[in-house]
Design a protein around this motif. Sequence first.
Motif, PDB file in Angstrom:
ATOM      1  N   ALA A 184       0.730  -1.244   0.152  1.00  0.00           N
ATOM      2  CA  ALA A 184       0.420   0.050   0.236  1.00  0.00           C
ATOM      3  C   ALA A 184       0.814   1.296   0.355  1.00  0.00           C
ATOM      4  CB  ALA A 184      -0.816   0.033   1.393  1.00  0.00           C
ATOM      5  N   ARG A 185       0.681   2.221  -0.615  1.00  0.00           N
ATOM      6  CA  ARG A 185       1.092   3.173  -0.553  1.00  0.00           C
ATOM      7  C   ARG A 185       0.810   4.256   0.775  1.00  0.00           C
ATOM      8  NH1 ARG A 185       4.294   5.875  -5.502  1.00  0.00           N
ATOM      9  NH2 ARG A 185       3.740   4.712  -7.067  1.00  0.00           N
ATOM     10  N   ASP A 186      -0.306   4.298   0.874  1.00  0.00           N
ATOM     11  CA  ASP A 186      -1.349   4.839   1.996  1.00  0.00           C
ATOM     12  C   ASP A 186      -2.315   4.141   2.829  1.00  0.00           C
ATOM     13  OD1 ASP A 186      -1.637   6.757   3.776  1.00  0.00           O
ATOM     14  OD2 ASP A 186      -1.249   8.498   2.493  1.00  0.00           O
ATOM     15  N   GLY A 187      -2.633   4.447   3.159  1.00  0.00           N
ATOM     16  CA  GLY A 187      -4.439   3.620   2.909  1.00  0.00           C
ATOM     17  C   GLY A 187      -5.011   4.529   2.873  1.00  0.00           C
ATOM     18  N   PHE A 188      -6.344   4.515   2.959  1.00  0.00           N
ATOM     19  CA  PHE A 188      -7.954   5.060   1.836  1.00  0.00           C
ATOM     20  C   PHE A 188      -8.192   6.249   2.064  1.00  0.00           C
ATOM     21  CE2 PHE A 188      -9.314   0.545   3.138  1.00  0.00           C
ATOM     22  CZ  PHE A 188      -9.482  -0.071   1.741  1.00  0.00           C
ATOM     23  N   ASN A 189      -8.083   7.215   2.047  1.00  0.00           N
ATOM     24  CA  ASN A 189      -8.069   8.633   1.662  1.00  0.00           C
ATOM     25  C   ASN A 189      -9.460   8.971   2.134  1.00  0.00           C
ATOM     26  OD1 ASN A 189      -9.896   8.061  -0.846  1.00  0.00           O
ATOM     27  ND2 ASN A 189      -9.027  10.365  -1.709  1.00  0.00           N
ATOM     28  N   GLU A 190     -10.599   8.417   1.993  1.00  0.00           N
ATOM     29  CA  GLU A 190     -11.732   8.537   2.483  1.00  0.00           C
ATOM     30  C   GLU A 190     -12.802   7.469   3.771  1.00  0.00           C
ATOM     31  OE1 GLU A 190     -14.811   8.079  -0.191  1.00  0.00           O
ATOM     32  OE2 GLU A 190     -13.660   7.696  -1.747  1.00  0.00           O
ATOM     33  N   PRO A 191     -13.511   7.691   4.596  1.00  0.00           N
ATOM     34  CA  PRO A 191     -13.749   6.796   5.104  1.00  0.00           C
ATOM     35  C   PRO A 191     -14.465   5.663   4.472  1.00  0.00           C
ATOM     36  CG  PRO A 191     -14.181   8.455   5.981  1.00  0.00           C
ATOM     37  CD  PRO A 191     -13.939   8.489   4.529  1.00  0.00           C
ATOM     38  N   VAL A 192     -14.017   4.302   4.550  1.00  0.00           N
ATOM     39  CA  VAL A 192     -14.968   3.100   3.965  1.00  0.00           C
ATOM     40  C   VAL A 192     -16.726   3.105   4.769  1.00  0.00           C
ATOM     41  CG1 VAL A 192     -12.716   2.120   3.068  1.00  0.00           C
ATOM     42  CG2 VAL A 192     -14.516   1.537   5.635  1.00  0.00           C
ATOM     43  N   GLY A 193     -17.363   1.677   2.844  1.00  0.00           N
ATOM     44  CA  GLY A 193     -18.572   1.353   4.056  1.00  0.00           C
ATOM     45  C   GLY A 193     -20.002   2.682   3.794  1.00  0.00           C
ATOM     46  N   PRO A 194     -20.618   2.547   4.258  1.00  0.00           N
ATOM     47  CA  PRO A 194     -22.010   2.406   4.167  1.00  0.00           C
ATOM     48  C   PRO A 194     -22.341   4.499   4.182  1.00  0.00           C
ATOM     49  CG  PRO A 194     -22.790   1.497   5.675  1.00  0.00           C
ATOM     50  CD  PRO A 194     -21.146   1.548   5.295  1.00  0.00           C
ATOM     51  N   SER A 195     -23.147   5.211   2.870  1.00  0.00           N
ATOM     52  CA  SER A 195     -23.540   6.413   2.972  1.00  0.00           C
ATOM     53  C   SER A 195     -23.998   7.008   4.180  1.00  0.00           C
ATOM     54  CB  SER A 195     -22.947   7.120   1.165  1.00  0.00           C
ATOM     55  OG  SER A 195     -22.094   6.450   0.600  1.00  0.00           O
ATOM     56  N   PHE A 196     -24.178   7.009   4.836  1.00  0.00           N
ATOM     57  CA  PHE A 196     -25.457   6.962   5.792  1.00  0.00           C
ATOM     58  C   PHE A 196     -25.161   8.453   6.937  1.00  0.00           C
ATOM     59  CE2 PHE A 196     -25.663   2.879   5.989  1.00  0.00           C
ATOM     60  CZ  PHE A 196     -25.947   2.767   7.795  1.00  0.00           C
ATOM     61  N   TRP A 197     -23.968   7.945   7.158  1.00  0.00           N
ATOM     62  CA  TRP A 197     -23.382   8.603   7.797  1.00  0.00           C
ATOM     63  C   TRP A 197     -23.045  10.252   7.700  1.00  0.00           C
ATOM     64  CZ3 TRP A 197     -21.133   3.279   9.345  1.00  0.00           C
ATOM     65  CH2 TRP A 197     -21.744   3.478  10.031  1.00  0.00           C
ATOM     66  N   GLU A 198     -22.579  11.095   8.510  1.00  0.00           N
ATOM     67  CA  GLU A 198     -22.083  12.363   7.916  1.00  0.00           C
ATOM     68  C   GLU A 198     -19.993  11.833   7.224  1.00  0.00           C
ATOM     69  OE1 GLU A 198     -22.742  15.655  10.941  1.00  0.00           O
ATOM     70  OE2 GLU A 198     -24.882  15.460  10.237  1.00  0.00           O
ATOM     71  N   ARG A 199     -19.772  12.669   6.385  1.00  0.00           N
ATOM     72  CA  ARG A 199     -18.525  12.719   5.706  1.00  0.00           C
ATOM     73  C   ARG A 199     -18.215  13.827   5.533  1.00  0.00           C
ATOM     74  NH1 ARG A 199     -17.260   7.131   4.712  1.00  0.00           N
ATOM     75  NH2 ARG A 199     -19.163   6.165   5.086  1.00  0.00           N
TER      76      ARG A 199
END
Length: 359
Positions: A343-358
């Motif tokens: 991996a170059r890095d981790g994910f740049n955004e939260p994984v998973g469902p989209s019903f939480w505030e991001r």
Amino acid sequence: MAHDDDSQALERAYQPSPGLGVAVSDPVQNPGLPPHRERMTDKDPKAEKRAARTVYTLFYLSLAGSIWAVAAYMLFPIEDESLLSIRYNNLFIGIGIAFALLCLGIGAIHWSKALMSDKEHIEMRHPTRGTDSTRDAAIEAFADANEESGFGRRTMIRNSLLAALVASIIPGVTLFRGLAPHNNAGGNPIAGDPVALLQQTMWETGQRLVRDPDGTPIRAADVTLGSAFHVIPENLSTLSHSDGYLEEKAKAIVLMMRLRPEQLIETEERKDWSYDGIVAYSKVCTHVGCPVALYEQQTHHLLCPCHQSQFDVTDQAKVIFGPAARPLPQLPITVDDEGYLVARDGFNEPVGPSFWERH
């Protein structure tokens, strides 16, 4: 005269022949309603009182079942690592909700059969008009229904029914508490923040991509064109089940595929997120979190089996069909000095469902 002869001939033609055995019968008569049979509750006041007691007792038992479901949620917390506690949680909450709904249904049926009006009524058809007389008639109908059902005057039944109906919703509302993370005793600053929890996975710079579940590192040269690998971070093997192995794996699971480099549509900032046509995306669907594990090699589409969301692997896993609201997060990858994918890095955004505030 000729006309009269023709009329008589037609009448004779339409009369049934005696040899055919056709008989002309009278029109079907309305048989009417069967004799009304009074119920025991209509004849015996004591039976009526017993039926009323039965109905509101069932409603109060329904109320007790709903309260027990909420109590079971607290007595057997699903957040415990104990498998026994999880089983008891599901068992006793289910029993409480089922008992509450069963008593509510039986009580309502017994009320309608034993206490509500048992007389037959004839409702004449008439045109529906929005006139004052129509509205007055509707009000009168509601008043009659209230009188016939006894809803207004049978206060114990009414109050117990309302209490049972309100209480039946409470267990379902209580269960929503389990969807959100909780603060822990260690004082974790991100505990209770779903966005931070879902963004922080075990992927980090230099972390090798290994096969799920055996943990074998993957060389870029071994990833053939059109193949797909189920991938987890190498450091996941250091965790035990009591240390949160399943929770971390659920966030970090990745599906890796190899396409021809010229097939990839990449933005300038993501040019170095793939390696020689190899791309890696989170397996956690952005709809409700099901595993996106079905790869169509010919179309280069990823399919979620739960609700049929589809993602285009060639174009940054964008949604092309279904209820998912955003693309699958991409894991930036490269190779180390030994040719293993990392991996170059981790994910740049939260994984998973989209019903939480991001953010």
